[in-house]
Design an enzyme around this catalytic site. Structure first.
Site, mmCIF file in Angstrom:
data_model
loop_
_atom_site.group_PDB
_atom_site.id
_atom_site.type_symbol
_atom_site.label_atom_id
_atom_site.label_comp_id
_atom_site.label_asym_id
_atom_site.label_seq_id
_atom_site.Cartn_x
_atom_site.Cartn_y
_atom_site.Cartn_z
ATOM 1 N N PRO A 116 -147.070 47.104 -40.098
ATOM 2 C CA PRO A 116 -147.350 45.191 -39.689
ATOM 3 C C PRO A 116 -148.537 44.998 -38.681
ATOM 4 O O PRO A 116 -148.772 45.426 -37.759
ATOM 5 C CB PRO A 116 -145.939 44.597 -39.326
ATOM 6 C CG PRO A 116 -145.504 45.882 -38.644
ATOM 7 C CD PRO A 116 -145.511 47.166 -39.526
ATOM 8 N N ASN A 117 -149.418 44.042 -39.397
ATOM 9 C CA ASN A 117 -150.416 43.589 -38.718
ATOM 10 C C ASN A 117 -151.910 44.510 -38.593
ATOM 11 O O ASN A 117 -152.769 43.953 -38.195
ATOM 12 C CB ASN A 117 -150.047 43.082 -37.236
ATOM 13 C CG ASN A 117 -148.813 42.028 -37.276
ATOM 14 O OD1 ASN A 117 -149.289 40.829 -38.050
ATOM 15 N ND2 ASN A 117 -147.932 42.214 -36.599
ATOM 16 N N ARG B 172 -157.862 41.446 -34.586
ATOM 17 C CA ARG B 172 -156.663 41.542 -33.900
ATOM 18 C C ARG B 172 -156.950 41.925 -32.482
ATOM 19 O O ARG B 172 -157.114 43.282 -32.225
ATOM 20 C CB ARG B 172 -155.592 42.136 -34.639
ATOM 21 C CG ARG B 172 -154.325 42.364 -33.909
ATOM 22 C CD ARG B 172 -153.226 43.270 -34.417
ATOM 23 N NE ARG B 172 -151.974 43.322 -33.883
ATOM 24 C CZ ARG B 172 -151.169 44.244 -33.736
ATOM 25 N NH1 ARG B 172 -151.387 45.408 -34.943
ATOM 26 N NH2 ARG B 172 -150.215 44.284 -33.322
ATOM 27 N N TYR C 56 -157.312 47.261 -29.673
ATOM 28 C CA TYR C 56 -157.201 47.977 -30.929
ATOM 29 C C TYR C 56 -158.590 48.325 -31.435
ATOM 30 O O TYR C 56 -158.934 49.136 -32.314
ATOM 31 C CB TYR C 56 -156.417 47.166 -31.854
ATOM 32 C CG TYR C 56 -154.992 46.936 -31.696
ATOM 33 C CD1 TYR C 56 -154.238 48.170 -31.339
ATOM 34 C CD2 TYR C 56 -154.456 45.769 -31.428
ATOM 35 C CE1 TYR C 56 -152.840 47.941 -31.025
ATOM 36 C CE2 TYR C 56 -153.113 45.393 -31.067
ATOM 37 C CZ TYR C 56 -152.234 46.507 -30.888
ATOM 38 O OH TYR C 56 -150.773 46.412 -30.567
ATOM 39 N N ASN D 36 -148.924 55.194 -38.764
ATOM 40 C CA ASN D 36 -148.997 54.328 -37.805
ATOM 41 C C ASN D 36 -147.790 53.334 -38.147
ATOM 42 O O ASN D 36 -148.061 52.241 -38.851
ATOM 43 C CB ASN D 36 -150.324 53.704 -37.565
ATOM 44 C CG ASN D 36 -150.440 52.848 -36.366
ATOM 45 O OD1 ASN D 36 -149.454 52.444 -35.776
ATOM 46 N ND2 ASN D 36 -151.594 52.255 -35.976
ATOM 47 N N ALA E 124 -145.523 47.958 -35.104
ATOM 48 C CA ALA E 124 -144.235 47.397 -34.403
ATOM 49 C C ALA E 124 -142.986 47.735 -34.915
ATOM 50 O O ALA E 124 -142.142 48.126 -33.966
ATOM 51 C CB ALA E 124 -144.259 45.965 -34.622
ATOM 52 N N GLU F 152 -147.603 61.035 -36.199
ATOM 53 C CA GLU F 152 -147.440 59.653 -35.895
ATOM 54 C C GLU F 152 -148.721 59.142 -35.054
ATOM 55 O O GLU F 152 -149.187 60.010 -34.176
ATOM 56 C CB GLU F 152 -146.321 59.473 -34.891
ATOM 57 C CG GLU F 152 -146.169 57.984 -34.389
ATOM 58 C CD GLU F 152 -144.745 57.827 -33.494
ATOM 59 O OE1 GLU F 152 -144.171 58.899 -33.413
ATOM 60 O OE2 GLU F 152 -144.629 56.805 -33.031
ATOM 61 N N HIS G 288 -150.786 56.052 -32.890
ATOM 62 C CA HIS G 288 -151.114 54.785 -32.581
ATOM 63 C C HIS G 288 -152.549 54.699 -31.880
ATOM 64 O O HIS G 288 -152.979 55.524 -31.242
ATOM 65 C CB HIS G 288 -150.166 54.372 -31.436
ATOM 66 C CG HIS G 288 -148.648 54.467 -31.891
ATOM 67 N ND1 HIS G 288 -148.038 53.628 -32.392
ATOM 68 C CD2 HIS G 288 -147.924 55.583 -31.669
ATOM 69 C CE1 HIS G 288 -146.698 53.925 -32.726
ATOM 70 N NE2 HIS G 288 -146.636 55.317 -32.173
ATOM 71 N N ARG H 2 -148.546 50.401 -21.936
ATOM 72 C CA ARG H 2 -148.473 49.041 -22.258
ATOM 73 C C ARG H 2 -147.060 48.455 -21.841
ATOM 74 O O ARG H 2 -146.315 49.088 -21.177
ATOM 75 C CB ARG H 2 -148.827 48.723 -23.881
ATOM 76 C CG ARG H 2 -150.155 49.314 -24.034
ATOM 77 C CD ARG H 2 -150.545 49.083 -25.394
ATOM 78 N NE ARG H 2 -150.601 47.562 -25.767
ATOM 79 C CZ ARG H 2 -150.575 46.976 -27.007
ATOM 80 N NH1 ARG H 2 -150.479 47.992 -28.022
ATOM 81 N NH2 ARG H 2 -150.363 45.766 -27.434
HETATM 82 C C1 DQA Z 1 -149.600 50.168 -32.422
HETATM 83 C C2 DQA Z 1 -149.058 49.955 -31.217
HETATM 84 C C3 DQA Z 1 -147.638 49.274 -31.484
HETATM 85 O O1 DQA Z 1 -147.040 48.982 -30.178
HETATM 86 C C4 DQA Z 1 -148.162 47.846 -31.987
HETATM 87 O O2 DQA Z 1 -147.081 46.957 -32.329
HETATM 88 C C5 DQA Z 1 -148.938 47.773 -32.985
HETATM 89 C C6 DQA Z 1 -150.001 48.773 -33.130
HETATM 90 C C7 DQA Z 1 -150.943 50.931 -32.030
HETATM 91 O O3 DQA Z 1 -151.519 51.484 -33.044
HETATM 92 O O4 DQA Z 1 -151.543 50.889 -31.194
HETATM 93 O O5 DQA Z 1 -148.934 47.064 -34.074
HETATM 94 O O6 DQA Z 1 -149.033 51.086 -33.289
#
Ligand code: DQA
Length: 145
Positions: free
Chosen positions: A11-12, A19, A24, A75, A78, A99, A101, A108
């Protein structure tokens, strides 16, 4: 035949580029897709690149990967920090999982320090921005040799 990697984004991540760019970066999700496809060509992987804001849709795609992929790069965004369902689906499917990120989740907020996915991944990359996707695909290519 090229090995197939399902690249999943949670998500997002569709908002990448606008964003929180200080966290990011400036690349859009389309840029990430292009990078993944280019890297795939370099290392001999075919890349199926997807994003969803819905946990159940991600779970279904992971289940489907049993028939359509040789490995998963995810990825989970959240959902990393909340989703037992994604953990269980990845475990059930049993494919190699990388995985990724973009940000360094350990630097963080405390709620980002734990990922339910890490326990079912053979490797975790965080903090290298979009390069993390490239590194993970290179690692998956080695793993699938
Ligand atoms: C994320 C890190 C997560 O904590 C966050 O909720 C994201 C992006 C990253 O790519 O750094 O949406 O996965």
């Amino acid at each position: 035949m090229a090995k197939r990697v399902l690249v999943l984004n949670g998500p997002n991540l569709n908002l990448l580029g606008t964003r929180e760019p200080d966290i990011y970066g400036a690349a859009t999700l389309k840029d990430v897709e292009t990078l993944c496809k280019q890297t795939g060509e370099e290392v001999g992987l075919s890349v199926d690149f997807r994003q969803s804001n819905h946990e159940g849709e991600l779970v279904t795609w992971i289940q489907d990967a049993r028939k359509t992929a040789d490995a998963i790069l995810i990825n989970p965004a959240a959902y990393s920090h909340t989703s037992v369902a994604i953990h269980d689906a990845l475990k059930a499917v049993g494919l190699p999982v990388a995985e990724v990120h973009l940000s360094n989740i350990h630097q963080r907020e405390a709620f980002r320090h734990h990922s339910y996915v890490s326990a079912v991944a053979f490797g975790v990359i965080c903090g290298f921005g979009v390069t993390g996707y490239r590194l993970a695909l290179m690692a998956l290519a080695d793993k699938l040799k």
